[in-house]
Design an enzyme around this catalytic site. Structure first.
Site, PDB file in Angstrom:
ATOM      1  CG  HIS A  86      -0.449  -0.031   2.539  1.00 39.63           C
ATOM      2  ND1 HIS A  86      -0.259   1.105   3.278  1.00 39.63           N
ATOM      3  CD2 HIS A  86      -0.056  -1.059   3.329  1.00 39.63           C
ATOM      4  CE1 HIS A  86       0.213   0.787   4.471  1.00 39.63           C
ATOM      5  NE2 HIS A  86       0.365  -0.527   4.533  1.00 39.63           N
ATOM      6  CG  ASP A  88      -3.044   3.890   2.317  1.00 40.79           C
ATOM      7  OD1 ASP A  88      -2.468   2.828   2.005  1.00 40.79           O
ATOM      8  OD2 ASP A  88      -3.990   3.933   3.137  1.00 40.79           O
ATOM      9  CG  ASP A 119       2.530   0.610   7.910  1.00 42.24           C
ATOM     10  OD1 ASP A 119       2.131   0.009   6.904  1.00 42.24           O
ATOM     11  OD2 ASP A 119       1.798   0.840   8.886  1.00 42.24           O
ATOM     12  CD  GLU A 152      -3.209  -1.707   5.535  1.00 40.29           C
ATOM     13  OE1 GLU A 152      -3.403  -2.688   6.253  1.00 40.29           O
ATOM     14  OE2 GLU A 152      -2.784  -0.620   5.987  1.00 40.29           O
TER      15      GLU A 152
HETATM   16  N1  BES Z   1       1.271  -2.941   8.086  1.00 33.04           N
HETATM   17  C1  BES Z   1       0.244  -2.769   9.028  1.00 33.04           C
HETATM   18  C2  BES Z   1      -0.154  -4.058   9.734  1.00 33.04           C
HETATM   19  C3  BES Z   1       0.918  -4.761  10.512  1.00 33.04           C
HETATM   20  C4  BES Z   1       1.936  -4.094  11.149  1.00 33.04           C
HETATM   21  C5  BES Z   1       0.876  -6.119  10.603  1.00 33.04           C
HETATM   22  C6  BES Z   1       2.918  -4.762  11.847  1.00 33.04           C
HETATM   23  C7  BES Z   1       1.817  -6.798  11.332  1.00 33.04           C
HETATM   24  C8  BES Z   1       2.860  -6.120  11.941  1.00 33.04           C
HETATM   25  C9  BES Z   1      -0.965  -2.158   8.338  1.00 33.04           C
HETATM   26  O1  BES Z   1      -0.596  -1.079   7.522  1.00 33.04           O
HETATM   27  C10 BES Z   1      -1.898  -1.608   9.349  1.00 33.04           C
HETATM   28  O2  BES Z   1      -1.529  -0.704  10.058  1.00 33.04           O
HETATM   29  N2  BES Z   1      -3.114  -2.125   9.423  1.00 33.04           N
HETATM   30  C11 BES Z   1      -4.118  -1.600  10.286  1.00 33.04           C
HETATM   31  C12 BES Z   1      -5.463  -2.116   9.917  1.00 33.04           C
HETATM   32  C13 BES Z   1      -6.252  -1.238   8.996  1.00 33.04           C
HETATM   33  C14 BES Z   1      -7.590  -1.846   8.734  1.00 33.04           C
HETATM   34  C15 BES Z   1      -6.359   0.172   9.468  1.00 33.04           C
HETATM   35  C16 BES Z   1      -3.866  -2.029  11.700  1.00 33.04           C
HETATM   36  O3  BES Z   1      -3.325  -3.113  11.947  1.00 33.04           O
HETATM   37  O4  BES Z   1      -4.245  -1.260  12.595  1.00 33.04           O
HETATM   38 MN    MN Z   2       0.995  -1.521   6.353  1.00 30.98          MN
HETATM   39 MN    MN Z   3      -0.283   0.668   8.898  1.00 32.42          MN
END
Ligand code: BES
Ligand code: MN
Ligand code: MN
Length: 455
Positions: A86, A88, A119, A152
């Site tokens: 992603h 964003d 990220d 994302e």
């Molecule tokens: N990359 C992250 C998720 C992540 C981080 C997984 C570290 C495992 C280890 C992703 O960009 C993220 O932040 N996802 C959000 C969910 C989304 C629906 C807003 C989250 O996990 O809060």
């Molecule tokens: Mn991420």
């Molecule tokens: Mn994230």
């Protein structure tokens, strides 16, 4: 390996400069004021995919931010890898806590500081550069498809529609994602699961207007106090969540699975020191890794009410609000949990207030297989690049698309992330180690080599 290391050595500076250009776009999907920048980031990503050698590159419009697609089909009888990432990023706030501005990438002590450094710009861009490397050195052994989205961080609401409408185009043997963390560079790891998410907002309303807290205080319930009590009641003295039915679908890990998870290196003193806390906290009966990787949780992500400006104002607020999210584990479902929360929260509201619950977005939990060819290819690639075998771990974060890929395309995912939990994702001073960036670019072609050989 020699070819890979040499190519990286020769193109090191440019590979870094291009990432810096990508990081300079403030592509914050949550805040409409960045809309033009988010769109420019999609165009930049598409241009870079084209330059790297991808065909049929397209900035695909959705009801929200576009999805960047590109592919290289070398031979339809060869296996196909779908790379997801992603472009964003999370909002940079609170801005005053950044040592250098979030969208002016700066290197300190070998680390790139910028929003999105880890990220996920730093991580998905490794795939673009690894692809360029394989194209330039004539070593691409599989078909490759890229799908880089721009929503994302706000729940990937339009991605499901895109996936459903593009089943043929997205057809692949495996999805490869670098958007997770490793334990450390000395102890590389592969995440084998992600938690799901149920995110919602609550509003507690008392009197029909803000009141003078001297004139009315003592005779009218204060929504801030009531909301605090309601929130506090959501965990019991063992830090279990009190919502009836919340744990009904949770699968307990087998002892052998728990042992494997707990055998990964963990130093509690370092963990506490890094976070500046004196004690860890969590559900009774579970270790830290179990708490973040295998147990569902409920967190307040934001809470506000009354006067929060400079100085003091004696007010009894009319409303109090909070943003609350629950992390889910297999085989919980986000719609069901959202409903259980909504019913419970309305039920526990005392008669002095009215309660409104508004669901935001959700995502389903996943466990990724460790007995697949793709997982073995990743294991082998990491072992070759790092000189140590990776440890399997369960990630606490969520990537909603992983469950969706499985449901809609029938394709499993490999989570080959190169971040660190200490990279301050979503926090001020997010960073990504330059070493990890190049290590990722080195490991990815090894994944392709092994995946083609094992398939
Ligand atoms: N990359 C992250 C998720 C992540 C981080 C997984 C570290 C495992 C280890 C992703 O960009 C993220 O932040 N996802 C959000 C969910 C989304 C629906 C807003 C989250 O996990 O809060
Ligand atoms: Mn991420
Ligand atoms: Mn994230």
């Amino acid at each position: 390996m020699q070819v890979i290391r040499q190519y990286i050595e020769e193109h090191k500076q440019r590979m870094l400069d291009e990432l810096f250009d990508l990081l300079r776009f403030p592509s914050v999907s949550a805040d409409p004021k960045y809309k033009a920048d988010v769109l420019k980031t999609a165009d930049y990503t598409a241009a870079k995919l084209r330059e790297a050698g991808a065909d049929n590159v397209e900035v695909c419009q959705t009801a929200g931010y576009p999805i960047v697609y590109g592919e290289k089909i070398i031979d339809s009888t060869k296996p196909t890898v779908l790379v997801y990432g992603h472009y964003d990023v999370q909002p940079p706030d609170p801005l005053e806590l950044w040592e250098t501005p979030p969208f002016e990438p700066t290197v300190r002590d070998g680390k790139i500081y910028a929003r999105g450094a880890c990220d996920d710009k730093g991580q998905f861009y490794m795939h673009v550069k690894a692809f360029e490397l394989m194209m330039q050195t004539n070593t691409l052994p599989c078909n490759i498809k890229f799908m880089i989205e721009g929503e994302e961080e706000v729940g990937s609401n339009n991605l499901g529609i895109f996936v459903k409408g593009n089943r043929e185009r997205l057809k692949a043997d495996v999805v490869l994602i670098s958007d997770t963390s490793m334990l450390s560079m000395e102890t590389p790891s592969l995440e084998t699961g992600l938690r799901g998410l149920s995110y919602l907002e609550v509003e507690v309303t008392g009197p029909n207007r803000d009141l003078h807290s001297g004139v009315y205080g003592g005779a009218v319930a204060n929504p801030a106090t009531i909301l605090s009590k309601m929130i506090a009641s959501l965990h019991d003295e063992n830090n279990h969540i009190t919502i009836p039915g919340f744990y009904d679908d949770v699968v307990e890990l087998k002892d052998s699975e728990k042992d494997a998870l707990n055998s990964a290196p963990y130093n509690e003193d370092e963990y506490k020191k890094d976070l500046g806390i004196d004690e860890v906290w969590g559900e009774k009966g579970y270790s830290t890794f179990e708490r973040t990787g295998t147990r569902p949780t409920l967190e307040v992500n934001g809470i506000w009410s009354g006067y929060i400006g400079e100085g003091a104002k004696t007010v009894l607020p009319s409303k109090a609000n909070a943003k609350i999210s629950m992390r889910l584990v297999p085989n919980q479902g986000s719609d069901k949990i959202t409903q259980l929360f909504t019913e419970h929260f309305s039920r526990i509201a005392p008669p002095y207030v009215k309660v409104k619950v508004t669901p935001h977005h959700g995502g389903e939990p996943v466990v990724t297989p460790t007995d697949s060819v793709a997982y073995q290819a990743a294991q082998k690639a990491i072992t070759e690049a790092f000189g140590v075998e990776p440890v399997p771990t369960r990630g606490g974060g969520s990537i909603p698309i992983v469950a969706l890929f499985e449901a809609e395309l029938g394709v499993k995912t490999v989570l080959m992330g190169f971040g660190l939990d200490s990279d301050a994702l979503h926090s001020p001073n997010e960073k990504y180690d330059i070493f990890n960036y190049y290590k990722g670019i080195e490991t990815i072609p090894l994944f392709y080599k092994n995946f083609a050989a094992l398939s």
